[in-house]
Design a protein around this motif. Structure first.
Motif, PDB file in Angstrom:
ATOM      1  N   ALA A 162       0.831  -1.206   0.000  1.00 25.45           N
ATOM      2  CA  ALA A 162       0.000   0.000   0.000  1.00 25.45           C
ATOM      3  C   ALA A 162       0.865   1.256   0.000  1.00 25.45           C
ATOM      4  O   ALA A 162       0.559   2.241  -0.684  1.00 25.45           O
ATOM      5  CB  ALA A 162      -0.925  -0.004   1.218  1.00 25.45           C
ATOM      6  N   ALA A 163       1.968   1.225   0.761  1.00 27.58           N
ATOM      7  CA  ALA A 163       2.864   2.381   0.814  1.00 27.58           C
ATOM      8  C   ALA A 163       3.507   2.639  -0.546  1.00 27.58           C
ATOM      9  O   ALA A 163       3.617   3.788  -0.991  1.00 27.58           O
ATOM     10  CB  ALA A 163       3.935   2.155   1.879  1.00 27.58           C
ATOM     11  N   LEU A 164       3.930   1.567  -1.222  1.00 25.76           N
ATOM     12  CA  LEU A 164       4.523   1.724  -2.555  1.00 25.76           C
ATOM     13  C   LEU A 164       3.505   2.289  -3.536  1.00 25.76           C
ATOM     14  O   LEU A 164       3.816   3.149  -4.359  1.00 25.76           O
ATOM     15  CB  LEU A 164       5.041   0.372  -3.056  1.00 25.76           C
ATOM     16  N   TYR A 165       2.266   1.802  -3.434  1.00 24.90           N
ATOM     17  CA  TYR A 165       1.204   2.292  -4.322  1.00 24.90           C
ATOM     18  C   TYR A 165       0.956   3.781  -4.088  1.00 24.90           C
ATOM     19  O   TYR A 165       0.856   4.564  -5.033  1.00 24.90           O
ATOM     20  CB  TYR A 165      -0.071   1.491  -4.078  1.00 24.90           C
ATOM     21  N   CYS A 166       0.878   4.167  -2.810  1.00 23.96           N
ATOM     22  CA  CYS A 166       0.617   5.572  -2.490  1.00 23.96           C
ATOM     23  C   CYS A 166       1.765   6.469  -2.950  1.00 23.96           C
ATOM     24  O   CYS A 166       1.546   7.598  -3.392  1.00 23.96           O
ATOM     25  CB  CYS A 166       0.400   5.743  -0.991  1.00 23.96           C
ATOM     26  N   VAL A 196       0.473   5.746   5.946  1.00 31.19           N
ATOM     27  CA  VAL A 196      -0.489   4.732   5.526  1.00 31.19           C
ATOM     28  C   VAL A 196      -1.101   4.117   6.772  1.00 31.19           C
ATOM     29  O   VAL A 196      -0.382   3.613   7.637  1.00 31.19           O
ATOM     30  CB  VAL A 196       0.183   3.635   4.673  1.00 31.19           C
ATOM     31  N   LEU A 197      -2.422   4.171   6.886  1.00 26.00           N
ATOM     32  CA  LEU A 197      -3.131   3.587   8.023  1.00 26.00           C
ATOM     33  C   LEU A 197      -3.809   2.303   7.572  1.00 26.00           C
ATOM     34  O   LEU A 197      -4.674   2.328   6.701  1.00 26.00           O
ATOM     35  CB  LEU A 197      -4.167   4.570   8.573  1.00 26.00           C
ATOM     36  N   ASP A 198      -3.405   1.187   8.147  1.00 21.83           N
ATOM     37  CA  ASP A 198      -3.993  -0.107   7.815  1.00 21.83           C
ATOM     38  C   ASP A 198      -5.131  -0.379   8.791  1.00 21.83           C
ATOM     39  O   ASP A 198      -4.904  -0.711   9.954  1.00 21.83           O
ATOM     40  CB  ASP A 198      -2.923  -1.201   7.903  1.00 21.83           C
ATOM     41  N   LEU A 199      -6.366  -0.223   8.316  1.00 19.89           N
ATOM     42  CA  LEU A 199      -7.529  -0.387   9.183  1.00 19.89           C
ATOM     43  C   LEU A 199      -8.011  -1.823   9.259  1.00 19.89           C
ATOM     44  O   LEU A 199      -8.973  -2.133   9.946  1.00 19.89           O
ATOM     45  CB  LEU A 199      -8.673   0.519   8.696  1.00 19.89           C
TER      46      LEU A 199
END
Length: 203
Positions: A162-166, A196-199
């Motif tokens: 997710a961090a790479l995508y953002c 990045v917040l992983d909910l």
């Protein structure tokens, strides 16, 4: 409605793959309305089943004893009618569907002309950061059972992916051009920070 595809699988009366995700939900709802669902196999919570391999603490005689619930290759999962089915086979069905769906999308865009799927595509499967080695190995074996070769598979933690995508996600901003402003798109500049917040989730 969430844009995240639910991890649900529907098998027909012969225990053969029928559908995945929203298609499976819609078909099962239709079967339920007509009371024809009893002979079909509808599975939910596949991801949570893999979570059971996590280390947990158990209170026993006022002492904390660490124990592990090992994820076995013959692990089973129960459908909505409480019938068991091999978890590895079910996950392999899901991966096979996703692989074929992706390749079909490439083909429909004429992007497969110069690609050999068995050698030219690297498949990255994201997994929760808290998964144990047993859960990750189980995931890898399911992908191999779905038809991928060992060298094609890489596992990546979901928050890192997710961090790479953002980081590469286009960010819109206004820039001045004389008296007018125009909208341009760019990625995060070097040195910028983001969070990045992983909910989490249950699927």
């Amino acid at each position: 409605m969430s844009h995240k595809t639910p991890s649900v699988i529907l098998l027909d009366t012969d225990k053969k793959f029928h559908s995945f995700g929203y298609d499976a939900e819609d078909k099962y709802a239709q079967l339920t309305r007509t009371k024809k669902h009893k002979d079909w196999y509808y599975f939910t919570g596949i991801k949570m089943k893999l979570m059971t391999a996590m280390d947990t603490f158990k209170e026993e005689d006022n002492n904390k004893a660490l124990f592990k619930e090992r994820l076995r290759r013959d692990a089973v999962i129960k459908d909505m009618e409480d019938r068991e089915y091999p978890l590895l086979d079910l996950m392999a069905m899901a991966y096979k569907y996703l692989i074929e769906h992706f390749l079909h999308q490439l083909e429909s865009r004429t992007l497969l002309k110069d690609i050999t799927p068995k050698t030219d595509i690297q498949w990255v499967i994201t997994v929760p950061a808290i998964w144990t080695d047993a859960s990750k190995q189980f995931t890898r074996e399911a992908a191999i059972k779905a038809g991928l070769s060992e060298h094609q598979i890489k596992l990546a933690y979901e928050p890192e992916a997710a961090a790479l995508y953002c980081r590469l996600l286009p960010v819109d901003k206004f820039v001045s051009g004389g008296q007018e402003k125009s909208l341009v798109f760019s990625t995060f500049e070097r040195g910028k920070k983001f969070m990045v917040l992983d909910l989490g989730g249950i699927n």
